[in-house]
Design a protein around this motif. Structure first.
Motif, mmCIF file in Angstrom:
data_model
loop_
_atom_site.group_PDB
_atom_site.id
_atom_site.type_symbol
_atom_site.label_atom_id
_atom_site.label_comp_id
_atom_site.label_asym_id
_atom_site.label_seq_id
_atom_site.Cartn_x
_atom_site.Cartn_y
_atom_site.Cartn_z
ATOM 1 N N UNK A 37 11.545 4.692 35.495
ATOM 2 C CA UNK A 37 11.992 3.373 35.931
ATOM 3 C C UNK A 37 12.917 3.499 37.140
ATOM 4 N N UNK A 38 12.659 2.707 38.174
ATOM 5 C CA UNK A 38 13.541 2.676 39.344
ATOM 6 C C UNK A 38 14.044 1.254 39.532
ATOM 7 N N UNK A 39 15.349 1.128 39.646
ATOM 8 C CA UNK A 39 16.010 -0.168 39.786
ATOM 9 C C UNK A 39 16.776 -0.188 41.103
ATOM 10 N N UNK A 40 16.609 -1.246 41.857
ATOM 11 C CA UNK A 40 17.384 -1.465 43.075
ATOM 12 C C UNK A 40 18.385 -2.580 42.801
ATOM 13 N N UNK A 41 19.676 -2.250 42.883
ATOM 14 C CA UNK A 41 20.739 -3.227 42.632
ATOM 15 C C UNK A 41 21.455 -3.493 43.945
ATOM 16 N N UNK A 42 21.215 -4.668 44.507
ATOM 17 C CA UNK A 42 21.733 -4.982 45.836
ATOM 18 C C UNK A 42 22.336 -6.386 45.835
ATOM 19 N N UNK A 43 22.371 -7.045 47.022
ATOM 20 C CA UNK A 43 23.050 -8.333 47.168
ATOM 21 C C UNK A 43 22.063 -9.453 47.397
ATOM 22 N N UNK A 44 22.476 -10.660 47.079
ATOM 23 C CA UNK A 44 21.633 -11.815 47.326
ATOM 24 C C UNK A 44 21.316 -11.915 48.818
ATOM 25 N N UNK A 48 13.375 -15.330 53.051
ATOM 26 C CA UNK A 48 12.475 -14.549 53.908
ATOM 27 C C UNK A 48 12.680 -13.053 53.701
ATOM 28 N N UNK A 49 13.944 -12.611 53.708
ATOM 29 C CA UNK A 49 14.213 -11.186 53.523
ATOM 30 C C UNK A 49 13.824 -10.735 52.117
ATOM 31 N N UNK A 50 14.014 -11.603 51.136
ATOM 32 C CA UNK A 50 13.616 -11.262 49.774
ATOM 33 C C UNK A 50 12.103 -11.049 49.697
ATOM 34 N N UNK A 51 11.351 -11.916 50.332
ATOM 35 C CA UNK A 51 9.899 -11.781 50.335
ATOM 36 C C UNK A 51 9.465 -10.478 50.995
ATOM 37 N N UNK A 52 10.094 -10.146 52.110
ATOM 38 C CA UNK A 52 9.750 -8.903 52.804
ATOM 39 C C UNK A 52 10.094 -7.687 51.951
ATOM 40 N N UNK A 53 11.229 -7.748 51.285
ATOM 41 C CA UNK A 53 11.622 -6.645 50.419
ATOM 42 C C UNK A 53 10.643 -6.498 49.257
ATOM 43 N N UNK A 54 10.289 -7.596 48.634
ATOM 44 C CA UNK A 54 9.358 -7.547 47.511
ATOM 45 C C UNK A 54 7.999 -7.016 47.938
ATOM 46 N N UNK A 55 7.536 -7.422 49.096
ATOM 47 C CA UNK A 55 6.247 -6.943 49.603
ATOM 48 C C UNK A 55 6.291 -5.436 49.879
ATOM 49 N N UNK A 56 7.413 -4.980 50.436
ATOM 50 C CA UNK A 56 7.542 -3.551 50.764
ATOM 51 C C UNK A 56 7.602 -2.682 49.515
ATOM 52 N N UNK A 57 8.229 -3.210 48.452
ATOM 53 C CA UNK A 57 8.445 -2.404 47.252
ATOM 54 C C UNK A 57 7.400 -2.631 46.161
ATOM 55 N N UNK A 58 6.548 -3.635 46.340
ATOM 56 C CA UNK A 58 5.576 -3.956 45.290
ATOM 57 C C UNK A 58 4.723 -2.762 44.889
ATOM 58 N N UNK A 59 4.199 -1.963 45.827
ATOM 59 C CA UNK A 59 3.379 -0.808 45.418
ATOM 60 C C UNK A 59 4.162 0.254 44.638
ATOM 61 N N UNK A 60 5.487 0.205 44.753
ATOM 62 C CA UNK A 60 6.326 1.239 44.130
ATOM 63 C C UNK A 60 6.825 0.825 42.745
ATOM 64 N N UNK A 61 6.556 -0.408 42.340
ATOM 65 C CA UNK A 61 6.950 -0.910 41.021
ATOM 66 C C UNK A 61 8.466 -0.737 40.793
ATOM 67 N N UNK A 62 9.224 -1.448 41.600
ATOM 68 C CA UNK A 62 10.686 -1.366 41.562
ATOM 69 C C UNK A 62 11.259 -2.652 40.954
ATOM 70 N N UNK A 63 12.228 -2.522 40.074
ATOM 71 C CA UNK A 63 12.967 -3.666 39.551
ATOM 72 C C UNK A 63 14.077 -3.997 40.552
ATOM 73 N N UNK A 64 14.108 -5.235 41.020
ATOM 74 C CA UNK A 64 15.100 -5.636 42.025
ATOM 75 C C UNK A 64 16.116 -6.578 41.396
ATOM 76 N N UNK A 65 17.394 -6.244 41.566
ATOM 77 C CA UNK A 65 18.488 -7.090 41.086
ATOM 78 C C UNK A 65 19.294 -7.549 42.298
ATOM 79 N N UNK A 66 19.524 -8.857 42.400
ATOM 80 C CA UNK A 66 20.362 -9.397 43.471
ATOM 81 C C UNK A 66 21.679 -9.884 42.870
#
Length: 338
Positions: A37-44, A48-66
């Motif tokens: 499991x890989x979790x990215x814990x960052x800031x809100x 637009x930036x959230x969408x770009x981040x999700x698209x970039x990380x989608x193939x890597x199956x990352x849990x994103x916390x804002x």
């Protein structure tokens, strides 16, 4: 080995753009930990930036916390400013670790990576290490020792002898232990204090690593063990060492398969010889078990002479900073690089 949770904490946005280096760090780590499991814990961030981040990380199956960004704390002396992101570190680490679904976690920063699986060897053999190096329960605050990437794990008897100063760049151990370590009150401006103690100069009563550890010890024991960077004594050094060796074990970045480019690119590897090595840790354990040899004592005396020379050089270097005008000028020139 049981699956792990790997937490990347910190920023992913730089100058209103998604940081490609962060994506690369996560991708390389994912390559070596495909089932974990890989979790990215960052800031809100913006939609637009959230969408770009999700698209970039989608193939890597990352849990994103804002998380809500608490912002930095700022020391001001005249027009000079000194910034610390201590509360950002506390919140992003705590929330990321808290979301982990596995019992063993690795905490690192978004500007770093794991480039092989070496660290799993040390996690797997922690029980054997506990048997080989028994802990003093009077100073043991974690369920098991935490693996500590030794960058900034300051040796209390080195030439930069910050006390109660484990490294905070890379930590690995039980989820409950690491969550509890970061589950402390946020810092406020009272953390700032101009401190001189021979070869130690700091604008902070506790630098981030110290604040984290001192407040955790206080939470667990009810005792404030260290009054801050203006103080040093043999008793404080021994106490600092005992808490460190019974709760952490240091390893180099190379041994752990860990890379943090900022250390070489920004800090220029300064202070690398002032941190605990694994052999230092073993020696400390033997010393406090009353098993140190006469030959080792002689080698320590020789090393102490060189350390005293280095500390004296630092004392000379820091002496002009007692003058507020020079200190303000130095802060402007060498303010914290983030």
């Amino acid at each position: 080995m049981r699956p792990l949770s790997i937490i990347f904490q910190g920023a992913v946005i730089h100058k209103n753009r998604l940081c490609c280096d962060v994506i690369e760090n996560i991708a390389i780590t994912r390559h070596h930990f495909p089932e974990d499991e890989i979790i990215l814990s960052t800031w809100k961030m913006s939609v637009l930036l959230r969408q770009r981040l999700q698209e970039s990380l989608k193939p890597l199956q990352i849990v994103i916390i804002e998380n809500e960004d608490p912002g930095p704390l700022v020391y001001r002396e005249g027009e000079a400013r000194w910034v610390t992101n201590i509360n950002r570190m506390i919140i992003s680490s705590r929330e990321g670790i808290g979301r982990a679904t596995h019992t063993e976690v690795i905490k690192l920063r978004t500007d770093s990576r794991l480039y092989n699986r070496n660290i799993t060897y040390f996690l797997r053999h922690r029980n054997e290490e506990e048997q080989l190096y028994p802990r003093d329960q009077a100073y043991s605050l974690f369920r098991q020792r935490v693996i500590n990437g030794n960058l900034f794990a300051r040796n209390a008897r080195g030439y930069m002898p910050y006390l109660f100063h484990p490294g905070d760049i890379l930590l690995a151990g039980n989820k409950q232990d690491l969550f509890a370590l970061f589950d402390i009150p946020l810092a406020d401006e009272s953390i700032f204090e101009v401190c001189f103690c021979f070869s130690v100069f700091s604008l902070m009563r506790y630098v981030p690593e110290q604040y984290l550890w001192v407040k955790y010890i206080e939470k667990m024991t009810g005792v404030s063990e260290f009054p801050g960077n203006r103080f040093s004594s043999e008793k404080l050094k021994v106490t600092s060492e005992k808490f460190y060796i019974n709760n952490f074990v240091p390893y180099s970045s190379e041994v752990l398969g860990f890379l943090w480019n900022k250390y070489s690119e920004v800090y220029k590897n300064k202070g690398l010889s002032s941190v605990y090595t694994t052999s230092d840790w073993v020696m400390l354990h033997h010393q406090q078990s009353m098993a140190v040899s006469a030959g080792l004592r002689l080698s320590q005396k020789a090393g102490s002479a060189w350390i005293f020379i280095l500390r004296t050089i630092l004392w000379v270097k820091f002496s002009p900073l007692h003058i507020s005008f020079i200190r303000r000028l130095a802060i402007k020139m060498f303010s914290r690089r983030t």
